[in-house]
Design a protein around this motif. Structure first.
Motif, short mmCIF file in Angstrom:
data_model
loop_
_atom_site.label_atom_id
_atom_site.label_comp_id
_atom_site.label_asym_id
_atom_site.label_seq_id
_atom_site.Cartn_x
_atom_site.Cartn_y
_atom_site.Cartn_z
N GLN A 263 -15.90 -6.84 -7.51
CA GLN A 263 -15.66 -8.09 -6.79
C GLN A 263 -15.62 -9.24 -7.80
O GLN A 263 -16.49 -9.36 -8.66
CB GLN A 263 -16.75 -8.38 -5.76
CG GLN A 263 -16.84 -7.36 -4.63
CD GLN A 263 -17.86 -6.29 -4.90
OE1 GLN A 263 -18.93 -6.56 -5.43
NE2 GLN A 263 -17.56 -5.06 -4.52
N ILE A 264 -14.58 -10.04 -7.69
CA ILE A 264 -14.42 -11.23 -8.53
C ILE A 264 -14.17 -12.42 -7.61
O ILE A 264 -13.29 -12.37 -6.75
CB ILE A 264 -13.25 -11.07 -9.52
CG1 ILE A 264 -13.45 -9.85 -10.43
CG2 ILE A 264 -13.10 -12.34 -10.37
CD1 ILE A 264 -12.26 -9.55 -11.31
N ILE A 265 -14.93 -13.49 -7.80
CA ILE A 265 -14.79 -14.68 -6.98
C ILE A 265 -14.80 -15.91 -7.89
O ILE A 265 -15.68 -16.05 -8.75
CB ILE A 265 -15.91 -14.79 -5.93
CG1 ILE A 265 -15.83 -13.64 -4.92
CG2 ILE A 265 -15.83 -16.12 -5.19
CD1 ILE A 265 -16.94 -13.64 -3.90
N LEU A 266 -13.83 -16.76 -7.70
CA LEU A 266 -13.75 -18.04 -8.40
C LEU A 266 -13.59 -19.13 -7.35
O LEU A 266 -12.67 -19.06 -6.53
CB LEU A 266 -12.57 -18.06 -9.37
CG LEU A 266 -12.27 -19.40 -10.07
CD1 LEU A 266 -13.41 -19.77 -11.01
CD2 LEU A 266 -10.96 -19.33 -10.83
N TYR A 267 -14.48 -20.09 -7.34
CA TYR A 267 -14.34 -21.15 -6.35
C TYR A 267 -14.80 -22.49 -6.93
O TYR A 267 -15.63 -22.56 -7.85
CB TYR A 267 -15.09 -20.84 -5.06
CG TYR A 267 -16.59 -20.99 -5.09
CD1 TYR A 267 -17.19 -22.22 -4.87
CD2 TYR A 267 -17.42 -19.90 -5.32
CE1 TYR A 267 -18.57 -22.37 -4.88
CE2 TYR A 267 -18.79 -20.02 -5.33
CZ TYR A 267 -19.37 -21.27 -5.11
OH TYR A 267 -20.73 -21.41 -5.12
N GLY A 268 -14.23 -23.56 -6.36
CA GLY A 268 -14.61 -24.91 -6.71
C GLY A 268 -14.40 -25.82 -5.52
O GLY A 268 -13.53 -25.58 -4.68
N THR A 269 -15.20 -26.86 -5.42
CA THR A 269 -15.10 -27.75 -4.28
C THR A 269 -15.56 -29.15 -4.66
O THR A 269 -16.46 -29.32 -5.50
CB THR A 269 -15.96 -27.24 -3.10
OG1 THR A 269 -15.89 -28.16 -2.01
CG2 THR A 269 -17.40 -27.07 -3.50
N THR A 270 -14.92 -30.14 -4.06
CA THR A 270 -15.36 -31.53 -4.12
C THR A 270 -15.34 -32.07 -2.70
O THR A 270 -14.32 -31.98 -2.02
CB THR A 270 -14.44 -32.38 -5.02
OG1 THR A 270 -14.51 -31.89 -6.36
CG2 THR A 270 -14.85 -33.84 -5.00
N ASP A 271 -16.47 -32.64 -2.26
CA ASP A 271 -16.59 -32.94 -0.84
C ASP A 271 -17.56 -34.11 -0.65
O ASP A 271 -18.66 -34.10 -1.20
CB ASP A 271 -17.10 -31.69 -0.11
CG ASP A 271 -16.96 -31.79 1.41
OD1 ASP A 271 -16.55 -32.85 1.89
OD2 ASP A 271 -17.26 -30.80 2.09
N ASN A 272 -17.14 -35.11 0.13
CA ASN A 272 -18.09 -36.15 0.56
C ASN A 272 -18.12 -36.24 2.08
O ASN A 272 -18.39 -37.31 2.64
CB ASN A 272 -17.75 -37.50 -0.07
CG ASN A 272 -16.39 -38.04 0.36
OD1 ASN A 272 -15.69 -37.40 1.15
ND2 ASN A 272 -16.02 -39.19 -0.17
N THR A 273 -17.86 -35.11 2.73
CA THR A 273 -17.93 -35.04 4.20
C THR A 273 -19.02 -34.07 4.64
O THR A 273 -18.94 -33.47 5.71
CB THR A 273 -16.58 -34.59 4.79
OG1 THR A 273 -16.31 -33.23 4.39
CG2 THR A 273 -15.45 -35.47 4.32
N ILE A 274 -20.05 -33.92 3.84
CA ILE A 274 -21.09 -32.93 4.09
C ILE A 274 -22.08 -33.47 5.13
O ILE A 274 -22.63 -34.56 4.95
CB ILE A 274 -21.83 -32.58 2.79
CG1 ILE A 274 -20.83 -32.02 1.77
CG2 ILE A 274 -22.95 -31.58 3.04
CD1 ILE A 274 -21.43 -31.84 0.40
N PRO A 275 -22.32 -32.74 6.22
CA PRO A 275 -23.30 -33.21 7.20
C PRO A 275 -24.71 -33.12 6.66
O PRO A 275 -25.00 -32.35 5.74
CB PRO A 275 -23.08 -32.25 8.38
CG PRO A 275 -22.53 -31.01 7.77
CD PRO A 275 -21.69 -31.46 6.61
N GLY A 276 -25.59 -33.92 7.23
CA GLY A 276 -26.98 -33.92 6.79
C GLY A 276 -27.47 -35.33 6.58
O GLY A 276 -26.79 -36.32 6.86
N GLN A 277 -28.68 -35.45 6.05
CA GLN A 277 -29.28 -36.75 5.86
C GLN A 277 -28.65 -37.46 4.66
O GLN A 277 -28.55 -36.91 3.58
CB GLN A 277 -30.79 -36.61 5.65
CG GLN A 277 -31.53 -36.06 6.86
CD GLN A 277 -33.02 -36.04 6.67
OE1 GLN A 277 -33.52 -36.29 5.58
NE2 GLN A 277 -33.75 -35.75 7.73
N GLY A 278 -28.24 -38.70 4.87
CA GLY A 278 -27.67 -39.48 3.80
C GLY A 278 -26.17 -39.29 3.68
O GLY A 278 -25.52 -38.62 4.49
N GLU A 279 -25.61 -39.93 2.65
CA GLU A 279 -24.20 -39.78 2.33
C GLU A 279 -24.10 -38.97 1.05
O GLU A 279 -24.37 -39.47 -0.04
CB GLU A 279 -23.53 -41.14 2.19
CG GLU A 279 -23.51 -41.93 3.49
CD GLU A 279 -22.64 -43.18 3.39
OE1 GLU A 279 -21.86 -43.28 2.42
OE2 GLU A 279 -22.75 -44.03 4.27
#
Length: 860
Positions: free
Chosen positions: A264-280
């Protein structure tokens, strides 16, 4: 004629030579999770002759006297498909070590512990609960976390954290092998669901128990194991998403994977400012994961990770602090900005020979740099009136290095083995704190008494060196019974150094020796014991006793603790288990350090170097029932002896102003009692699912005020009902839940606190033809009993329209989140004599437009 005679003579010589050779044949029988199978019937068949044996408690079988290396093997076990295979080994030596033999679960008829319903066959076996993915009504391109939300007993909160029946799920495996990743909520979003056949929930007893198959005490948590399809060779997946929106929102991610049974080979990347939870929250993460069963001998597993996250959190807090002379009420507004960068790598190399001896080496390292800035304005009323302004900036560098070595040696006697594990872990924390604290004290008529301004610089260095060693020797006594001798060593060496500087009247920084200190804290724990295990018929039990001896600084403690595990298969569809274990709980650095911590001058903290270690006594009762309806129940009771608790002392100065010092001491009488249940039932071949879920928690807390013992009981009850509808044109999940949180105090002048929360949720997807879909998510909360500044009844409304193109390889999605702009967080925490209610900011209203590319290629 001579040639014929020579040929006949040669034939008889070869036959005679072969007839004089005897071969020993060994193998282990397992299921798809990698768990060994006990009591399987094994036949070696050669022509009209056959030889029979059964697998021992380690799943092992052996035939010591077989006359030929060409033979058939047949294996049967209740609940599994019959195994038949022909073997033809070259004449290399007289010992034939077969690779592990895997049995497939039989799903076409009802057997002892396998139940087939119309929606989700579930297997109860040993410490494993297995869900069959193929029986759920999942649409194309469904995600793994969508499946997990439908499985009985599994909970996924708003932040993506997973639990099973109240216990955290902290690890993820594929085909029984670990993934070197801590953030499993990312991983379940990038593994293609179509590559998987089954989801399994396993108890996590630690690495030593995993390699020996011998469990001790109560599992520390749960593990998810994902089984790929047997027919799968490799599935290659490429998925990319780019979303931009109002309020500068962005959501982009990329993942590429190649998933097979062995690699199994996995490559991932993410940039996100829509994450739910406390704060921004703004988060950027990337990882490269690689696992490969290179051959029958070697296995490798590793990863490289990078994380960046920042969060701006605004909160309003109301705190009720009980004292012997009244209540200190504190209302505060704070803004906290946190930023960190974290880089890590991990690698595992495992070797397993043909005699089933195994050794595994794991290496990992990480470096985290974090900055936290907090500004708080608070007003203290009640016993006294104080206005306070507090500012704190902390810069920290946190490295971590870990190496682990695991091994197992199999003796010639089947089932006899010696296993060990050794780990070394270093973690450091270098931090610099810049603290400014301004306070104004008032009389009862609100006239100012005095002003106080404190400017502190704290340089802290905390290093921890941890070494653990575990060993286990297991000796079979019969085909069903065995005993184990074990020894564990833990050595934790913690050094803490703090330099404190205060500003003098001229504003110059000066080192304060009385508030600076160097404190070393070492814990050495020895644990030795013996266990007896027996499995007979429907019951399996393990009984034993452990001796703990611990030294920490100038103190020492010792305990003689029993160990008990009983598992009883009531019938074909239900199981009952009872567990007990006891484990020490040591005071931490702050609780032991005798130097006063005046980071907050209104609430100084003074440690107690004479504290003893406490003992957690944990009793766990679990019940599982699997028919067409599914029921899970667990009840846990934990009385704690010699627990470290707080002792709050009020100190008055000459101006009659008050500070509250926190001291520590040991006491008995604390306990935790909790229970969880989950019941579900499918209707109409799984097109409808009904869930009833609930839990109860009762905590008896002990605390001291002015050296006098007090107590509080916190009772929390939660009940929820969920309904799932899964049709061709609609997927609907709706739920209603109520939480009752009540705290009563032994102090008669303190009123009982009661908080009630109703949660209503409506999550739906409507499908119009093959390419259009509309999603609607509505969550409503009704709260009662919170303080005025905290109380709110938010409504969170979100809507999505999606259009797919190119056979669903491309999607365009328009989403609106928090459309009513009411999303906030509300919570309550209780610690000793302090109750805090908190209201925090969460994501505001925004619109997001996204393009999603999803490409797959499967080779069978």
């Amino acid at each position: 004629m001579i040639r014929i005679k020579l040929f006949v003579a040669l034939f008889f010589l070869v036959a005679l030579a072969q007839g004089q050779n005897k071969y020993s044949i060994d193998a282990i029988v397992k299921d798809s999770t990698g768990q060994v199978l006990i009591g399987a019937n094994v036949w070696i068949i050669k022509g009209p002759d056959s030889f029979h044996t059964i697998t021992d408690q380690n799943g092992h079988f052996t035939f010591p006297q077989i006359s030929t290396p060409i033979f058939n093997i047949r294996i049967t076990l209740l609940g599994y498909e019959t195994y038949n295979n022909k073997y033809n080994y070259p004449l290399i030596n007289n010992h034939i070590q077969l690779p592990d033999i895997l049995l497939n679960i039989k799903t076409n008829i009802l057997k002892e512990v396998t139940v087939r319903s119309q929606i989700s066959p579930i297997t109860l076996k040993e410490d494993t609960i297995e869900y069959n993915i193929s029986k759920f009504h999942l649409r194309d391109n469904a995600l793994l976390d969508e499946l997990l939300r439908r499985l009985p007993g599994i909970e996924i909160d708003q932040n993506g954290s997973l639990k099973f029946m109240g216990q955290p799920i902290s690890k993820i495996k594929i085909n029984g092998k670990d993934f070197m990743i801590n953030n499993i909520k990312d991983l379940i979003r990038v593994i293609p669901l179509e590559t998987l056949d089954r989801v399994q929930i396993l108890d996590d007893y630690g690495k030593l128990a995993e390699i020996t198959g011998r469990t001790q005490g109560i599992a520390a948590g749960k593990v998810i194991n994902l089984e790929t399809k047997n027919t799968l060779n490799t599935t290659q997946n490429l998925k990319a998403q780019l979303g931009v929106g109002t309020s500068n929102r962005i959501q982009s991610n990329f993942n590429a994977s190649s998933i097979g049974n062995k690699k199994q080979i996995i490559l991932y990347g993410t940039t996100d400012n829509t994450i739910p939870g406390q704060g921004e929250i703004v988060s950027s993460r990337g990882a490269f994961l690689f696992r490969n069963q290179i051959n029958d001998l070697f296995y490798t597993n590793g990863g490289i990770f990078a994380d960046h996250e920042s969060n701006k959190l605004q909160s309003y807090n109301t705190t009720q602090n009980l004292t012997s002379e009244g209540i200190l009420s504190i209302n505060s507004n704070s803004t906290t900005t946190s930023t960190y960068n974290n880089y890590s790598l991990a690698e595992t190399i495992e070797y397993k020979d043909k005699k089933r001896n195994k050794i595994s080496l794991q290496l990992s390292g990480e470096r985290k740099k974090q900055t936290d800035q907090n500004n708080t304005i608070s007003s203290q009323t009640g016993l006294q009136h104080i206005e306070q302004s507090y500012s704190n900036i902390t810069h920290a560098t946190i490295p971590n290095l870990r190496t682990s070595l695991y091994g197992i040696h199999q003796f010639n006697n089947p089932g006899e083995l010696l296993a060990f594990s050794a780990t070394y872990n270093y973690s450091g924390n270098t931090s610099y704190q810049n603290i400014i604290n301004a306070s104004t004290y008032y009389n009862s008529d609100d006239t100012a008494i005095k002003d106080s301004l404190q400017y502190q610089l704290l340089n802290k260095q905390n290093n921890a060196y941890n070494i653990t060693f575990q060993s286990s020797y297991i000796k079979p006594l019969s085909t069903t019974a065995s005993f184990e001798i074990l020894y564990n060593l833990k050595s934790n060496n913690n050094s803490f150094e703090q330099e404190t500087q205060w500003a003098d009247k001229e504003g110059k920084m000066k080192i304060i020796d009385s508030l600076s200190n160097q404190f070393d804290y070492r814990i050495t724990e020895h644990k030795s014991g013996i266990n007896f295990n027996n499995k007979k018929g429907k019951i399996e039990y393990t009984i034993g006793v452990y001796y703990h001896f611990a030294k920490y600084n100038s103190n020492q403690s010792q305990w003689l603790v029993p160990n008990l595990n009983i598992k009883y298969q009531l019938n074909k569809t239900s199981r009952l288990s009872l567990h007990y274990e006891g484990h020490p709980n040591y005071p931490d650095n702050q609780q032991l350090r005798p130097i006063t911590d005046r980071t907050n001058p209104l609430f100084p903290i003074i440690g107690n170097p004479d504290l003893k270690a406490g003992l957690y006594n944990i009793f766990l009762l679990e019940y599982s029932l699997v028919k067409k309806s599914i029921l899970f129940i667990n009840i846990r009771y934990t009385p704690i002896t010699n627990q470290t608790v707080t002792n709050s002392i009020l100190i008055k100065d000459t101006l009659n102003t008050v500070t509250q010092e926190t001291h520590y001491l040991n006491t008995n009488g604390l306990y935790l009692l909790s229970g969880n249940y989950s019941w579900s039932h499918p209707f109409d071949e799984g097109k409808y699912q009904l869930f009833f879920e609930g839990n109860a928690n009762l905590n008896n807390n002990i605390y001291y005020l002015q050296n006098l013992r007090n107590s509080s009981q916190n009772l929390m009850l939660t009940q929820s009902i969920r309904l799932g509808i899964y049709q061709k044109w609609i997927e609907l999940n709706t739920s209603t839940g109520y939480t009752h949180n009540q705290t009563t105090y032994s102090l008669s002048q303190t009123p009982t606190s009661q908080i009630g929360t109703w949660n209503l949720a409506f999550n739906s997807k409507f499908f119009a033809g093959p390419s259009w879909s509309f999603w609607l998510d509505l969550n409503k909360q009704f709260n009662s009993g919170y303080a005025n500044g905290v109380s709110a009844n938010p409504t969170d409304l979100a809507a999505t329209i999606e259009k797919t193109f190119l056979k669903k390889a491309l999607s365009c999605r328009l989403q609106g989140f928090n459309l009513l702009n009411q999303n906030i967080g509300i919570a309550q925490t209780i610690s000793g004599n302090t109750t805090t209610q908190t209201r925090t900011n969460q994501l505001g209203r925004y619109i997001l437009l996204s393009l999603i590319l999803d490409l797959k290629k499967t080779k069978k």
